[in-house]
Design an enzyme around this catalytic site. Sequence first.
Site, PDB file in Angstrom:
ATOM      1  N   GLU A 336       0.891  -1.281  -0.054  1.00 18.58           N
ATOM      2  CA  GLU A 336      -0.037  -0.177  -0.072  1.00 18.58           C
ATOM      3  C   GLU A 336       0.785   1.353  -0.047  1.00 18.58           C
ATOM      4  O   GLU A 336       1.724   1.426   0.702  1.00 18.58           O
ATOM      5  CB  GLU A 336      -0.980  -0.029   1.086  1.00 18.58           C
ATOM      6  CG  GLU A 336      -0.348  -0.228   2.560  1.00 18.58           C
ATOM      7  CD  GLU A 336      -1.512  -0.133   3.659  1.00 18.58           C
ATOM      8  OE1 GLU A 336      -2.470  -0.795   3.406  1.00 18.58           O
ATOM      9  OE2 GLU A 336      -1.181   0.393   4.748  1.00 18.58           O
ATOM     10  N   CYS A 337       0.473   2.242  -0.873  1.00 15.95           N
ATOM     11  CA  CYS A 337       1.284   3.543  -1.113  1.00 15.95           C
ATOM     12  C   CYS A 337       2.698   3.335  -1.252  1.00 15.95           C
ATOM     13  O   CYS A 337       3.234   2.862  -2.199  1.00 15.95           O
ATOM     14  CB  CYS A 337       0.672   4.323   0.108  1.00 15.95           C
ATOM     15  SG  CYS A 337       0.916   6.054  -0.307  1.00 15.95           S
ATOM     16  N   GLY A 338       3.505   3.909  -0.282  1.00 13.63           N
ATOM     17  CA  GLY A 338       4.788   3.901   0.042  1.00 13.63           C
ATOM     18  C   GLY A 338       5.523   2.339  -0.141  1.00 13.63           C
ATOM     19  O   GLY A 338       6.427   2.053  -0.784  1.00 13.63           O
ATOM     20  N   MET A 340       3.962   0.183  -2.133  1.00 13.62           N
ATOM     21  CA  MET A 340       3.874  -0.293  -3.593  1.00 13.62           C
ATOM     22  C   MET A 340       4.892   0.491  -4.377  1.00 13.62           C
ATOM     23  O   MET A 340       5.459  -0.157  -5.443  1.00 13.62           O
ATOM     24  CB  MET A 340       2.522   0.341  -3.880  1.00 13.62           C
ATOM     25  CG  MET A 340       2.324   0.082  -5.552  1.00 13.62           C
ATOM     26  SD  MET A 340       0.682   0.919  -5.943  1.00 13.62           S
ATOM     27  CE  MET A 340       0.823   2.550  -5.795  1.00 13.62           C
ATOM     28  N   SER A 427      -1.771  -0.695  -4.249  1.00 15.06           N
ATOM     29  CA  SER A 427      -2.679   0.481  -4.286  1.00 15.06           C
ATOM     30  C   SER A 427      -2.197   1.765  -3.317  1.00 15.06           C
ATOM     31  O   SER A 427      -1.277   1.243  -2.557  1.00 15.06           O
ATOM     32  CB  SER A 427      -4.012   0.258  -3.945  1.00 15.06           C
ATOM     33  OG  SER A 427      -4.839   1.202  -4.075  1.00 15.06           O
TER      34      SER A 427
END
Length: 447
Positions: A336-338, A340, A427
Amino acid sequence: MPSATCPALLISAPASGQGKTTVTAALARLWTRRGARVRVFKCGPDFLDPHWHALASGQPVDNLDLWINGETDIRARLHDAAAHSDLILIEGVMGLFDGEPSAADLAVKLGLPVLAVIDAGAMAGTFGALVHGLRHYRPGLPWAGVLANRVASEGHEQMLRASVRADDLGVQPGGIDAGWLGGLRRDTGFALPERHLGLTSAAELPDAQQRLDALADALEYTPLGRLDAAGWQRWAVAFEAPPEQPVAPLLRGRTVAVARDAAFCFIYPANLDTLRALGAELVFFSPLADEPVPDCDALWLPGGYPELHADALQQGMRCRTSLAAHIAAGKPVWAECGGMMPLFDAITLADGVRVPMWGLLPGEVAMQPRLAALGAQRWRTSRGELRGHSFHYSTLTTPLLPVAHTEPATGRGQPEAVYGLGALRASYFHAWFASNLEATEDLFTLG
């Protein structure tokens, strides 16, 4: 289960940047030094302020958001905290009435007295108007009082105090000025450093504990700091226990590896608790130290600051090779986010330098000078709605087609793409695992 009673304050302000985090952390540190059991919570899906509060209190810090958590989850967390604590502090989010839901909504729903922190550095008489507005804008808002921040001098504090109407302070019989809780002097040594995502993590500063002690020392000389345990009873709140909700061991027998270091540090303690409650065994490793993925059934790459550690992550071949093997074996990954961002071919930093990354997914990440997305999000999975939020300063260009999209909770803002490759899901969406246990199970059992 009977209710649990504990003094509690919700610390809010007219806007961001007024000093909520400073005052919350100072209070937590002051009372922890006195031997009290202090639990701190943070309104909204913030990852950074809780680092400071955890250091100040010595206890884990959970997030409270009426939409993301749900009221039942919040009541359960506060009831448990009240049963095991001497003091509960809840830092608000943005301004008191900002957001849907706002800190004021939480205060009214749970009967939490509000302490307003106001940056008085550039005002005098207007201070009283702000206090009046904060106290009376929302009917039924529980009120504790006001603390002036960044006060220039004793004379300035006297002017601020005089600007506030007596009925807004709640002056009690016998002259007890219950609502004026003092002023903190302007002092750059008290400042908690910031960068693009918010406060710098406390773990990154060698003098973090000294900063908190200095804040606690300053607060000790205010009326708020001079209150003893009996004085805090004016803000006692009875927290009702919600009905117990048994948790099925959906991840029993599965080992979940979690990346955790300065580059992957956006981890809700509540998410770890949820995985354990589901029966998972957790093991941790550091991609930044080029540690390989431990022996596990599934992997979680949480958010953080990969852009600040891009060079070190680029060189982490042991970690990259083991991660590639994990993905090739069809084992689940939730990034998730960082978490990813390093999976793609490269990250272009804010200064325009392109740093090659792990190349496990096709695409390019680019840091932006402004916030790219912010807000609560829902993901309508095949197992129901998983709630969370997005908050990022980077954008992604990829030929991958999304396997799903989240939806903004308020109808405003942009959805976030969910990408898939085998059992990997990635994501910008940060998930709150407790919002849907079955959907969380799927994240760590796909394949």
